[in-house]
Scaffold this motif. Sequence first.
Motif, PDB file in Angstrom:
ATOM      1  N   HIS A 176     -34.519  13.343 -11.762  1.00  0.00           N
ATOM      2  CA  HIS A 176     -34.986  13.415 -13.134  1.00  0.00           C
ATOM      3  C   HIS A 176     -35.630  14.769 -13.382  1.00  0.00           C
ATOM      4  CE1 HIS A 176     -38.670  12.579 -11.017  1.00  0.00           C
ATOM      5  NE2 HIS A 176     -39.356  12.889 -12.115  1.00  0.00           N
ATOM      6  N   GLN A 213     -30.535   5.289 -29.648  1.00  0.00           N
ATOM      7  CA  GLN A 213     -29.964   4.284 -28.742  1.00  0.00           C
ATOM      8  C   GLN A 213     -30.834   3.020 -28.750  1.00  0.00           C
ATOM      9  OE1 GLN A 213     -27.072   4.812 -27.398  1.00  0.00           O
ATOM     10  NE2 GLN A 213     -26.941   6.976 -28.014  1.00  0.00           N
ATOM     11  N   SER A 221     -22.118  -1.343 -21.503  1.00  0.00           N
ATOM     12  CA  SER A 221     -22.027   0.043 -21.055  1.00  0.00           C
ATOM     13  C   SER A 221     -22.790   1.014 -21.940  1.00  0.00           C
ATOM     14  CB  SER A 221     -20.556   0.469 -20.977  1.00  0.00           C
ATOM     15  OG  SER A 221     -19.938   0.335 -22.258  1.00  0.00           O
ATOM     16  N   THR A 222     -23.409   0.543 -23.012  1.00  0.00           N
ATOM     17  CA  THR A 222     -24.160   1.416 -23.920  1.00  0.00           C
ATOM     18  C   THR A 222     -25.453   1.869 -23.245  1.00  0.00           C
ATOM     19  OG1 THR A 222     -23.293   0.179 -25.796  1.00  0.00           O
ATOM     20  CG2 THR A 222     -25.206   1.595 -26.202  1.00  0.00           C
ATOM     21  N   PRO A 223     -25.805   3.145 -23.374  1.00  0.00           N
ATOM     22  CA  PRO A 223     -27.087   3.591 -22.818  1.00  0.00           C
ATOM     23  C   PRO A 223     -28.251   2.816 -23.428  1.00  0.00           C
ATOM     24  CG  PRO A 223     -25.707   5.470 -23.391  1.00  0.00           C
ATOM     25  CD  PRO A 223     -25.024   4.258 -23.948  1.00  0.00           C
ATOM     26  N   TYR A 248     -32.667   2.286 -23.103  1.00  0.00           N
ATOM     27  CA  TYR A 248     -33.932   2.803 -22.593  1.00  0.00           C
ATOM     28  C   TYR A 248     -34.959   1.679 -22.581  1.00  0.00           C
ATOM     29  CZ  TYR A 248     -31.878   7.421 -23.321  1.00  0.00           C
ATOM     30  OH  TYR A 248     -31.079   8.525 -23.269  1.00  0.00           O
ATOM     31  N   SER A 286     -30.649  -2.628 -12.938  1.00  0.00           N
ATOM     32  CA  SER A 286     -29.833  -1.612 -12.281  1.00  0.00           C
ATOM     33  C   SER A 286     -28.462  -2.153 -11.907  1.00  0.00           C
ATOM     34  CB  SER A 286     -30.558  -1.098 -11.041  1.00  0.00           C
ATOM     35  OG  SER A 286     -29.785  -0.144 -10.355  1.00  0.00           O
ATOM     36  N   TYR A 337     -26.639  -3.262 -15.954  1.00  0.00           N
ATOM     37  CA  TYR A 337     -26.325  -2.223 -16.941  1.00  0.00           C
ATOM     38  C   TYR A 337     -25.725  -1.007 -16.249  1.00  0.00           C
ATOM     39  CZ  TYR A 337     -28.660  -4.544 -20.849  1.00  0.00           C
ATOM     40  OH  TYR A 337     -28.998  -5.414 -21.853  1.00  0.00           O
ATOM     41  N   SER A 338     -24.783  -0.360 -16.942  1.00  0.00           N
ATOM     42  CA  SER A 338     -24.148   0.828 -16.372  1.00  0.00           C
ATOM     43  C   SER A 338     -24.903   2.105 -16.711  1.00  0.00           C
ATOM     44  CB  SER A 338     -22.704   0.936 -16.871  1.00  0.00           C
ATOM     45  OG  SER A 338     -22.674   0.987 -18.298  1.00  0.00           O
ATOM     46  N   SER A 339     -25.680   2.129 -17.806  1.00  0.00           N
ATOM     47  CA  SER A 339     -26.403   3.349 -18.204  1.00  0.00           C
ATOM     48  C   SER A 339     -27.835   3.030 -18.610  1.00  0.00           C
ATOM     49  CB  SER A 339     -25.668   4.047 -19.355  1.00  0.00           C
ATOM     50  OG  SER A 339     -24.361   4.390 -18.998  1.00  0.00           O
ATOM     51  N   PRO A 340     -28.623   2.450 -17.722  1.00  0.00           N
ATOM     52  CA  PRO A 340     -30.015   2.170 -18.075  1.00  0.00           C
ATOM     53  C   PRO A 340     -30.903   3.371 -17.741  1.00  0.00           C
ATOM     54  CG  PRO A 340     -29.549   1.214 -15.955  1.00  0.00           C
ATOM     55  CD  PRO A 340     -28.288   1.893 -16.394  1.00  0.00           C
ATOM     56  N   CYS A 341     -32.075   3.435 -18.373  1.00  0.00           N
ATOM     57  CA  CYS A 341     -33.041   4.480 -18.087  1.00  0.00           C
ATOM     58  C   CYS A 341     -34.447   3.933 -18.305  1.00  0.00           C
ATOM     59  CB  CYS A 341     -32.814   5.706 -18.970  1.00  0.00           C
ATOM     60  SG  CYS A 341     -33.999   7.053 -18.690  1.00  0.00           S
TER      61      CYS A 341
END
Length: 441
Positions: free
Chosen positions: A303, A337, A376-378, A380, A401, A404-408
């Motif tokens: 990061h 998002q 697959s949507t990012p 947060y 984790s 989701y394919s695009s977590p943050c």
Amino acid sequence: MVFPTQRAKLALAAWLEMHTKFRLPTHAKDLTSALEALDTSPHPISYSMQLSLLKRYFNRVILGILTVSFLLGLIAVPSAFATSQSNQVNIFWLFIVLLGFNLLNLTTWFITMIGTMKHRSENKGILLSSLIFLNKKISKHSQLDEATSEAYLHWQCPALSNKWLVSSISHGAWGCYLFAGWLMTLLLLLTNQVNFVWETTLLSDETFIQLTQTLSMIPHWFGLSLPDQLDILASRIDLTSQSSSTRQHWANFLLASIMVYGVLPRLILTLISMSMYYLKRSTQSFSTQERLIKNRYQHKEDHSKTIIDHDSNKAATVKNTSNQEPIETLDDSAFSQPWALFEWSAPQPSYLCTASALCLLNSREEQARFLSEANSTPVYILVDATQSPDRGSRRFFTQVSASYSSPCMAISDDDKANFIEDWQRLAKETQLPFTRIIKKD
């Protein structure tokens, strides 16, 4: 090898992170550098120094046990050599005092080891429990940290190695007892002239002769002069005369038997038990927390540590309705998002007003619904760094984790945020990308 070793430090750090507020530095370049924090914290006695002191106390307690056993061996022999006016010593009684109880203890130990061969329990037994109790009392009297004492005992006495640790102490104590008995026997035989006699009601003369000759087989390999059939028959208690050669043969037999059947087996078993103890402890698998710490320093952070400013990166500057302080955070596209607030109790941040979706994850039902809608949507997930993550947090973000394919993970950072490193550590352990939303004056 200098103590504490890296494995001992790792075990100590894992225990402290699980049971105290201590944390290894997050940004250390490797595990060795991170564990150096144990050498400087806390003051005035660091955790590493406390660990060394506890090991020293533990070794001194064991040395005390061996010393007491040695003194008991010195005390036991003179009473067994108490002779009458004719200076006669019963060879049977000497064997019972010096080797009889030793044989009984060896038999009990062997049966116990066979019976517990497949057991994986953490039963420490009376001896080890007493050692641990004494070590705790000494460490408490020395004003050492209680968590460090628990961590040391957890490292020193792992479950699968306990029986070998107890065995090595037991064999060592018996070895000291028998060696002291051998020394005292040698001293008494050098300074006193005694007649070795024997008497029995149940055994015949032939049986006693055969028993003595059987015991003489191994000592005979060393070329010693041992009692023959004539010496044995001449040593009946009802016979008053005994030649000097007969006395010397019996003395050689007694000293050789104590050494061959007592001291040497205990020494060999002590070395075997110690080797097995160190082997079992060194090959013991890492605990879950130890693996997490090792993995933490095997991968570099992925990061950004820089604050995205307004001019060069089009950072979104929004106003907080409560204090009107500007917040520099992610660019505008990130705020369009979907966002989620994890266990959020503070007012909803105003900079999330442009999010395409916003949900709360304060209950198990809301968290389960969030996981079931994975795509697959990012997305947060905002966490409050003024609160510490717990096991429930770890479980949830592990599932995020995997789902989701695009977590943050977005970590809310302000003056009261005391658990930023804990959330960063959790994100790395669950393999989640993360960033910080920093509030500035």
